[in-house]
Design a protein around this motif. Structure first.
Motif, PDB file in Angstrom:
ATOM      1  N   GLU A 199       0.831  -1.208   0.000  1.00 22.44           N
ATOM      2  CA  GLU A 199       0.000   0.000   0.000  1.00 22.44           C
ATOM      3  C   GLU A 199       0.865   1.257   0.000  1.00 22.44           C
ATOM      4  OE1 GLU A 199      -2.999  -0.942   2.931  1.00 22.44           O
ATOM      5  OE2 GLU A 199      -4.307  -1.683   1.335  1.00 22.44           O
ATOM      6  N   TRP A 240      -6.610  -0.628  -7.299  1.00 27.23           N
ATOM      7  CA  TRP A 240      -6.643   0.314  -6.167  1.00 27.23           C
ATOM      8  C   TRP A 240      -7.075   1.702  -6.660  1.00 27.23           C
ATOM      9  CZ3 TRP A 240      -3.151   4.380  -4.591  1.00 27.23           C
ATOM     10  CH2 TRP A 240      -3.149   4.673  -3.221  1.00 27.23           C
ATOM     11  N   HIS A 260     -10.014   0.334  -3.399  1.00 28.56           N
ATOM     12  CA  HIS A 260      -9.551  -0.670  -2.427  1.00 28.56           C
ATOM     13  C   HIS A 260      -9.389  -1.999  -3.170  1.00 28.56           C
ATOM     14  CE1 HIS A 260     -13.392  -2.984  -2.031  1.00 28.56           C
ATOM     15  NE2 HIS A 260     -13.814  -1.902  -2.632  1.00 28.56           N
TER      16      HIS A 260
END
Ligand code: NCD
Length: 450
Positions: free
Chosen positions: A19, A144, A149
């Motif tokens: 991330e 993403w 998400h």
């Protein structure tokens, strides 16, 4: 001295690190306009033993956009490899010319071997049909960006799932993000057993036969399997939780037949290969699914899809640059995003045992035997199964010995659980064990290797 971080498998990164890489890529792309002068004086070397357009050029573009330099061996057939130089030797030499090494190679496990010999970080840009972690980061980054998400998404994999390394790395990562995978393979080109086994044993994924009637034409010609976290937390996606009927899809990931990697005797009727077009994607469940492809495509996505707002494959390819800027700057430690070793893959244990063999003829441990450090990973404890750290496939053996007690046992003997991995010695058969000075322990009767 900090330990050298390599990117060999997608498992080398924790979810938090992935991330941070996405955040960094977005910063490069959106806030900095695709430029950041943070790798000045650093050199990336690209060593490509297989053809490439996107991966090599996007890495080179990324390094130049970071202010660094690039040296490139785009076709290793014109390098000393054609004179018989080993990968281990080439890597030791080129690591002396550069600060990071980007390797594409036809043998599974090649990047892991390179990392063992390199004094600079190694990035796996594709090793045979095994893994392609930077393409996966690009694919995940696209999801993403498009979906906001990754957790719990429903992603369809279609086409050649057997030889597509992009699919294998993507599947491992999606499983860790607890996304669901719907497999619509070309007949005979399902996910390999070792990939499904890893998904089940290491990532807690349950393969379930799915009712795909709501996918319309897309699933008409194939048996559909749903790979889902053992406790699916998105039951609302299934019209019938018991039958696992696929209800709504977030992304369709298409792949081309990887003909260059087909084993001898593999037959593919190309006229029958799944081809995505408006009809295939007409079902209501696919109305807002993004259509992805690592590219290059042949004709498995018809050009009538190019103008469809769901098609993001060219955008996905363009994202290869910011994501590789983020990868390079992380591994070169100009931006701190990687904090420590990822914990996914279990430890690797050294072994000198002559009685074990990796079943994969395309594994680097069978193609560059003299430089490989014999080792194994524990897959399951009872019955004992071990895997090859280079290509992730099974290692076969007949009996397992304990070096401290000088006894050998069958892989399914209960006592096997007591042998510490560092004491394990593998034998082909009883004769080999006896020759090495071992005697049969309780439960030593041999079970045939799988
Ligand atoms: C993929 C690869 O090389 O594995 N391409 C890429 O890196 N973008 C997919 C393919 O060749 O089909």
């Amino acid at each position: 001295m900090p330990t050298l971080r390599h990117l060999i498998s997608i498992d080398d990164l924790s979810l938090v690190e992935m991330e941070s890489i996405f955040e960094k890529a977005r910063e490069f792309e959106e806030d900095l306009g695709g430029w950041a002068d943070i790798c000045r004086g650093r050199i990336a070397a690209t060593l490509f033993y297989e053809p490439s357009t996107r991966t090599r050029l996007s890495f080179e573009s990324a390094m130049l956009r970071l202010g660094g330099g690039v040296i490139s061996a785009a076709d290793m057939r014109t390098s000393s490899a054609s004179k018989g130089e080993s990968l281990a030797d080439t890597v030791r030499v080129v690591a002396g010319y550069s600060d990071v090494l980007i390797l594409r190679h036809q043998s599974e496990g090649a990047a892991r071997l390179a990392a063992e010999y390199s004094s600079v970080p190694v990035i796996n840009a594709g090793d045979g049909s095994h893994e392609h972690p930077t393409q996966t980061l690009c694919d995940l980054y696209s999801l993403w960006c498009e979906r906001g998400h990754i957790e719990g998404l429903d992603v369809v994999f279609a086409g050649d799932l057997r030889y597509s390394r992009t699919v294998h790395s993507f599947a491992y990562a999606l499983a860790r993000f607890r996304a669901n995978i719907v497999c619509i393979p070309q007949a005979g080109f399902d996910l390999p057993a070792y990939v499904v086994r890893r998904l089940r044993e290491e990532f807690g994924v349950e393969p379930v036969k799915a009712d795909a009637s709501r996918l319309g034409h897309l699933a008409a010609a194939s048996d559909v399997v749903y790979l889902t976290p053992q406790k699916p937390h998105q039951l609302s996606l299934f019209t019938d939780p018991k039958g696992m009927s696929v209800g709504h899809v977030d992304a369709v990931y298409m792949t081309r037949p990887q003909t260059e990697r087909f084993e001898e005797g593999t037959v593919l009727d190309e006229t029958n290969y799944l081809r995505l077009n408006q009809t295939q994607l007409a079902a209501d469940s696919l109305r807002d699914a993004v259509v992805m492809h690592p590219l290059p495509r042949r004709d498995e996505i018809s050009s009538d899809m190019d103008a469809d707002p769901r098609s993001i494959y060219f955008k996905q390819a363009a994202r290869g640059v910011p994501i590789r800027m983020a990868i390079l700057s992380s591994l070169l430690e100009t931006e701190v995003v990687l904090q420590g070793p990822a914990v996914v893959a279990g430890p690797t244990w050294p072994s000198q045992s002559a009685g074990m063999a990796c079943i994969n003829p395309g594994c680097i441990c069978n193609t560059e035997e003299r430089h490989v450090r014999r080792s194994f990973r524990l897959a399951t404890r009872l019955p004992l199964r071990v895997s090859c750290p280079y290509c992730s496939q099974e290692i076969t053996f007949g009996l397992v010995g304990c070096s401290s007690r000088h006894q050998f046992l069958a892989r399914d003997a209960r006592e096997v659980r007591k042998i510490r991995p560092e004491d394990m010695v593998f034998f082909r058969d009883e004769a080999q064990g006896v020759e090495a000075g071992y005697s049969p322990g309780a439960g030593a009767s041999q079970v045939p290797p799988v």
